[in-house]
Motif scaffolding. Sequence first.
Motif, PDB file in Angstrom:
ATOM      1  N   ARG A 138      -7.582  45.482  14.958  1.00  0.00           N
ATOM      2  CA  ARG A 138      -7.349  46.350  15.810  1.00  0.00           C
ATOM      3  C   ARG A 138      -6.039  47.175  15.264  1.00  0.00           C
ATOM      4  NH1 ARG A 138      -7.455  43.166  21.723  1.00  0.00           N
ATOM      5  NH2 ARG A 138      -9.982  43.468  21.923  1.00  0.00           N
ATOM      6  N   ARG A 139      -5.167  46.798  14.685  1.00  0.00           N
ATOM      7  CA  ARG A 139      -3.933  47.295  14.267  1.00  0.00           C
ATOM      8  C   ARG A 139      -4.317  48.144  12.971  1.00  0.00           C
ATOM      9  NH1 ARG A 139      -0.004  45.817  10.409  1.00  0.00           N
ATOM     10  NH2 ARG A 139       2.236  46.468  11.108  1.00  0.00           N
ATOM     11  N   GLU A 140      -5.116  47.566  12.083  1.00  0.00           N
ATOM     12  CA  GLU A 140      -5.571  48.151  10.674  1.00  0.00           C
ATOM     13  C   GLU A 140      -6.641  49.402  11.190  1.00  0.00           C
ATOM     14  OE1 GLU A 140      -7.095  47.196   6.377  1.00  0.00           O
ATOM     15  OE2 GLU A 140      -6.004  45.621   7.559  1.00  0.00           O
ATOM     16  N   ARG A 166      -7.406  55.382  11.701  1.00  0.00           N
ATOM     17  CA  ARG A 166      -7.675  56.584  12.414  1.00  0.00           C
ATOM     18  C   ARG A 166      -6.656  57.479  12.254  1.00  0.00           C
ATOM     19  NH1 ARG A 166      -6.719  58.670  17.040  1.00  0.00           N
ATOM     20  NH2 ARG A 166      -5.092  57.347  17.527  1.00  0.00           N
ATOM     21  N   ARG A 167      -5.418  57.200  11.918  1.00  0.00           N
ATOM     22  CA  ARG A 167      -4.405  58.073  11.869  1.00  0.00           C
ATOM     23  C   ARG A 167      -4.176  58.645  10.344  1.00  0.00           C
ATOM     24  NH1 ARG A 167      -0.299  57.689  15.902  1.00  0.00           N
ATOM     25  NH2 ARG A 167      -0.898  56.696  17.830  1.00  0.00           N
ATOM     26  N   GLY A 168      -5.212  58.257   9.747  1.00  0.00           N
ATOM     27  CA  GLY A 168      -5.028  58.600   8.154  1.00  0.00           C
ATOM     28  C   GLY A 168      -4.393  57.856   7.014  1.00  0.00           C
ATOM     29  N   PHE A 169      -4.034  56.384   7.489  1.00  0.00           N
ATOM     30  CA  PHE A 169      -3.229  55.587   6.585  1.00  0.00           C
ATOM     31  C   PHE A 169      -4.347  54.612   6.007  1.00  0.00           C
ATOM     32  CE2 PHE A 169      -0.092  57.305   9.512  1.00  0.00           C
ATOM     33  CZ  PHE A 169       0.925  57.516   8.577  1.00  0.00           C
ATOM     34  N   SER A 180      -6.432  57.661   0.369  1.00  0.00           N
ATOM     35  CA  SER A 180      -5.754  58.441   1.525  1.00  0.00           C
ATOM     36  C   SER A 180      -5.728  59.917   1.357  1.00  0.00           C
ATOM     37  CB  SER A 180      -4.228  58.049   1.688  1.00  0.00           C
ATOM     38  OG  SER A 180      -3.353  58.380   0.470  1.00  0.00           O
ATOM     39  N   ALA A 181      -5.913  60.418   0.063  1.00  0.00           N
ATOM     40  CA  ALA A 181      -5.865  61.964  -0.229  1.00  0.00           C
ATOM     41  C   ALA A 181      -7.241  62.470  -0.298  1.00  0.00           C
ATOM     42  CB  ALA A 181      -5.195  61.936  -1.623  1.00  0.00           C
ATOM     43  N   ALA A 182      -8.138  61.743  -0.180  1.00  0.00           N
ATOM     44  CA  ALA A 182      -9.569  62.140  -0.161  1.00  0.00           C
ATOM     45  C   ALA A 182     -10.143  62.890   1.080  1.00  0.00           C
ATOM     46  CB  ALA A 182     -10.417  60.920  -0.503  1.00  0.00           C
TER      47      ALA A 182
END
Length: 303
Positions: A264-266, A271-274, A301-303
């Motif tokens: 859930r954490r990951e 979801r926040r882009g990390f 992360s940049a894609a």
Amino acid sequence: MDDEIELLRRASVNHVFSSADAERAGIPRLRLVTLARAGLLTHLTRGMWSTVGSGDLDDIHLLRTVAIIRRLRVAAGATAHSALILHDLPLVDCDLDTVHLVRGSGQATRRGKDYTVWGEAGELTTAKRPPFVEEPLPCASVALALVHAGVASTPRTALAAGDAAVRRELVTPREIEVAAALLPLGTPNAAAVRRALADVDGRHESPGESLTAQVLRDLGYALQPQVWIGPYRVDFLIAGTKVVVEFDGAIKYDDRGVVIAEKRREDELRRRGFVVVRLMWSDLKDPERVRRLVEAARAASAA
């Protein structure tokens, strides 16, 4: 037999007694050997014993430190990893076969079969570590013990313990810096120990995090430790990116509840882009693998 053990406990200081103490209590030396073979005593070093039967190597090393300080009868205290154990600081890369002591005065280093006594430390202090060390035991300052630990073992030893000591407010980074600067010229490994201790950061919460930070720094990454992202705190954020690095050494994946919580954490971080990079102890031995993982995460992360 129980009466004998009780007499020996009464003769002990910090759970350690000598063969002479036992004889004064009416128990001959050969009887001590018999009791040790029965698992009722622990032989620590020549002429010194304990009624503690702990199988923990740190505990036995601490008791041996007590025994050797008493046996040598010199003004010396624990240093290096012997002092780190006394202060309950984490150990990395340490050989616990040798007790390390330091004199309050006198320059020459002295070595025995199971101990090393370093040269002058200046004023010694004292510390306790119940339940074994209940009477104050002489020791070097925490700063000096960290420096000696790095020289006697590895710079990683000093760094991991240094982070924990600063976090617990046993020492300040400035005190560590001063102690490291005072290492005598020609001390083996001194430059590497100074470099490692210059990076001490009390925000790192485990030896694994300390060594993860060291590997990432050596690879050229700027780090932000203990960053909150929404409701979650992560071990590291690579500065200027959306790459999170987590050290995974303590997670118990056989616990279903832990696995679900981590997923859930990951998922929320994603979801926040990390993008999360998880490292284990084996990864820290392969810095180029760590670089590949981080660079792949940066690209994702940049894609």
